[in-house]
Design an enzyme around this catalytic site. Structure first.
Site, PDB file in Angstrom:
ATOM      1  N   GLY A 173      48.070  76.909  23.079  1.00  0.00           N
ATOM      2  CA  GLY A 173      48.859  76.346  21.944  1.00  0.00           C
ATOM      3  C   GLY A 173      48.637  76.925  20.764  1.00  0.00           C
ATOM      4  O   GLY A 173      49.472  76.977  19.924  1.00  0.00           O
ATOM      5  N   THR A 199      50.868  72.527  30.641  1.00  0.00           N
ATOM      6  CA  THR A 199      51.830  71.596  29.981  1.00  0.00           C
ATOM      7  C   THR A 199      52.710  71.591  31.009  1.00  0.00           C
ATOM      8  O   THR A 199      53.418  72.594  31.427  1.00  0.00           O
ATOM      9  CB  THR A 199      52.075  72.301  28.716  1.00  0.00           C
ATOM     10  OG1 THR A 199      50.907  72.581  27.902  1.00  0.00           O
ATOM     11  CG2 THR A 199      52.978  71.424  27.853  1.00  0.00           C
ATOM     12  N   THR A 252      54.198  76.794  27.270  1.00  0.00           N
ATOM     13  CA  THR A 252      53.076  76.455  27.811  1.00  0.00           C
ATOM     14  C   THR A 252      51.979  77.404  27.611  1.00  0.00           C
ATOM     15  O   THR A 252      52.308  78.611  27.065  1.00  0.00           O
ATOM     16  CB  THR A 252      53.347  76.498  29.372  1.00  0.00           C
ATOM     17  OG1 THR A 252      52.254  76.055  30.139  1.00  0.00           O
ATOM     18  CG2 THR A 252      53.777  77.707  29.982  1.00  0.00           C
ATOM     19  N   GLY A 253      50.631  77.137  27.826  1.00  0.00           N
ATOM     20  CA  GLY A 253      49.766  78.247  27.445  1.00  0.00           C
ATOM     21  C   GLY A 253      48.790  77.931  26.443  1.00  0.00           C
ATOM     22  O   GLY A 253      48.707  76.676  25.942  1.00  0.00           O
ATOM     23  N   THR A 285      50.970  66.988  27.675  1.00  0.00           N
ATOM     24  CA  THR A 285      49.972  67.837  28.221  1.00  0.00           C
ATOM     25  C   THR A 285      48.684  67.170  27.879  1.00  0.00           C
ATOM     26  O   THR A 285      48.711  66.138  26.998  1.00  0.00           O
ATOM     27  CB  THR A 285      49.572  69.090  27.618  1.00  0.00           C
ATOM     28  OG1 THR A 285      48.808  69.699  28.100  1.00  0.00           O
ATOM     29  CG2 THR A 285      49.537  69.106  26.102  1.00  0.00           C
ATOM     30  N   ARG A 299      40.878  68.510  18.987  1.00  0.00           N
ATOM     31  CA  ARG A 299      41.774  69.591  18.973  1.00  0.00           C
ATOM     32  C   ARG A 299      43.248  69.241  19.360  1.00  0.00           C
ATOM     33  O   ARG A 299      43.348  68.277  20.349  1.00  0.00           O
ATOM     34  CB  ARG A 299      41.254  70.526  20.195  1.00  0.00           C
ATOM     35  CG  ARG A 299      42.019  71.915  20.104  1.00  0.00           C
ATOM     36  CD  ARG A 299      42.983  71.810  21.260  1.00  0.00           C
ATOM     37  NE  ARG A 299      43.639  73.067  21.414  1.00  0.00           N
ATOM     38  CZ  ARG A 299      44.786  73.352  22.209  1.00  0.00           C
ATOM     39  NH1 ARG A 299      45.088  72.438  23.176  1.00  0.00           N
ATOM     40  NH2 ARG A 299      45.152  74.388  22.477  1.00  0.00           N
ATOM     41  N   GLY A 317      46.977  71.053  20.575  1.00  0.00           N
ATOM     42  CA  GLY A 317      47.703  72.271  20.723  1.00  0.00           C
ATOM     43  C   GLY A 317      49.074  72.258  20.247  1.00  0.00           C
ATOM     44  O   GLY A 317      49.390  71.361  19.443  1.00  0.00           O
ATOM     45  N   ASP A 318      50.057  73.014  21.032  1.00  0.00           N
ATOM     46  CA  ASP A 318      51.335  73.121  20.305  1.00  0.00           C
ATOM     47  C   ASP A 318      52.304  72.364  20.843  1.00  0.00           C
ATOM     48  O   ASP A 318      53.405  71.864  20.416  1.00  0.00           O
ATOM     49  CB  ASP A 318      51.929  74.582  20.932  1.00  0.00           C
ATOM     50  CG  ASP A 318      51.785  74.543  22.434  1.00  0.00           C
ATOM     51  OD1 ASP A 318      50.726  74.325  23.109  1.00  0.00           O
ATOM     52  OD2 ASP A 318      52.641  75.304  23.123  1.00  0.00           O
ATOM     53  N   SER A 366      46.172  68.509  34.265  1.00  0.00           N
ATOM     54  CA  SER A 366      46.479  69.239  32.983  1.00  0.00           C
ATOM     55  C   SER A 366      47.469  68.420  32.073  1.00  0.00           C
ATOM     56  O   SER A 366      47.963  68.546  30.769  1.00  0.00           O
ATOM     57  CB  SER A 366      47.105  70.586  33.120  1.00  0.00           C
ATOM     58  OG  SER A 366      48.324  70.537  33.961  1.00  0.00           O
TER      59      SER A 366
HETATM   60  N1  GLY Z   1      49.747  74.349  25.581  1.00  0.00           N
HETATM   61  C1  GLY Z   1      49.137  73.101  25.751  1.00  0.00           C
HETATM   62  C2  GLY Z   1      48.022  73.488  24.861  1.00  0.00           C
HETATM   63  O1  GLY Z   1      47.566  74.574  24.143  1.00  0.00           O
HETATM   64  O2  GLY Z   1      47.431  72.233  24.566  1.00  0.00           O
END
Ligand code: GLY
Length: 324
Positions: free
Chosen positions: A239, A185, A236-237, A203, A213, A215-216, A83
């Site tokens: 995003g 992440t 984490t999770g 991540t 794409r 993420g956060d 990841s």
């Molecule tokens: N938290 C990682 C992502 O959504 O990419």
């Protein structure tokens, strides 16, 4: 009287006392054990090894910024971690694209998104912070910048990740899985011996995501935020849900208002549920926070989010409390 209480004004003390009385014993114990600096905390089981690397710097009186970068590089360079960095699961087209950011005690920030072929995006993010007038570089531009700054172009897709992707291609189900393989992440935040906070987050993003794409994790305020007056937070999770509430900035602002790190993380998780109650039941999001006084806490949607804490006493894993 503890170090934390000596350092705390009467008003803050009353808030902390009221908050502590509302917390279960385990949370109080974890808070009370973290009043010393330096301290480093990071997400998931791999946070333990990351913290060990960060601790080498912190325990020698080094800077939180150097510590979080060194810590984040550990899972980035580990091909078995699917990841983050090398060996990360690819997007739906089979390309490994990485997101990372870093933030120091002065509010300096650097970030890269959708970066390919570079094992350590967190170090590229740091270079963006230190060497450019910008805060974020993406895609081809981020790669060009990395190569111009001495980073090596490498193949990030390992045999194992390629095999997993080919397996996924058979059904092509596009569904985020909570706690995929028990990690996601790495977010890492630290308070150094000088009392300064810094953080990093890195991540390979959601497995089998659409090309492009993001993420956060590379978004300052969403996947990471540091305010040297107050505290630092990382997430984490999924995003998309973290970005929607600008999660880590929210956590830090909630700490500014007098909430403990755990309470602030819980309130941010509850905000995610309020914005998207049906979706929240099926996904994972977790927040992890550290206050200026070295108190830490975490909260998540689903059971299973672990985080690692290294202070002068220990390097331990904890299970974050969850809503569901
Ligand atoms: N938290 C990682 C992502 O959504 O990419």
């Amino acid at each position: 009287m503890s170090y934390l209480l000596m350092k705390t004004s009467r008003r803050q003390f009353l808030k902390l006392t009221a908050a502590a009385s509302a917390l279960p014993f385990a949370s109080m114990a974890s808070s009370a054990s973290a009043v010393n600096k330096p301290i480093v905390i990071s997400t998931w089981n791999f946070g333990k090894q990351a913290n060990e690397e960060a601790w080498k710097i912190l325990s020698a009186g080094g800077k939180a910024l150097d510590a979080v970068e060194a810590g984040a590089r550990v899972p980035e360079g580990d091909p078995k971690e699917t990841s983050v960095g090398l060996g990360g699961l690819p997007d739906r087209d089979g390309r490994v694209t990485l997101d990372a950011c870093i933030m120091d005690e002065q509010g300096n920030i650097g970030s890269v998104a959708c970066l390919e072929h570079i094992v350590h995006p967190v170090s590229v993010a740091r270079k963006v912070m230190e060497k450019t007038p910008h805060v974020m570089l993406v895609g081809e531009g981020a790669l060009q910048f990395a190569l111009a700054n001495g980073f090596k172009k490498e193949k990030l897709l390992t045999k194992e990740s390629e095999k997993a992707w080919k397996e996924w291609l058979k059904e092509k189900k596009y569904k985020p899985v909570a706690n995929i393989e028990n990690h996601d992440t790495i977010g890492i935040v630290a308070l150094d011996a000088q009392g300064n906070l810094s953080g990093a987050c890195t991540t390979s993003g959601m497995a089998y995501k659409m090309r492009g794409r993001v993420g956060d994790s590379p978004i300052i305020g969403a996947g990471l935020y540091v305010d040297n007056e107050v505290g630092a937070a990382t997430s984490t999770g999924v995003g998309e849900e973290v970005i929607r509430i600008v999660g880590c900035h929210l956590v830090v602002e909630l700490m500014r208002q007098g909430n403990s790190p755990e309470q602030a993380c819980k309130m941010a998780v509850e905000r995610i549920i309020r914005k998207n109650p049906d979706k929240a039941k099926a996904i994972q999001v977790g927040f992890l926070a550290l206050s200026k006084s070295g108190e830490y806490g975490a909260y998540c949607l689903q059971k299973g989010f672990t985080y690692a804490v290294h202070d002068s006493a220990t390097n331990k894993l904890f299970d974050a409390s969850s809503i569901y």
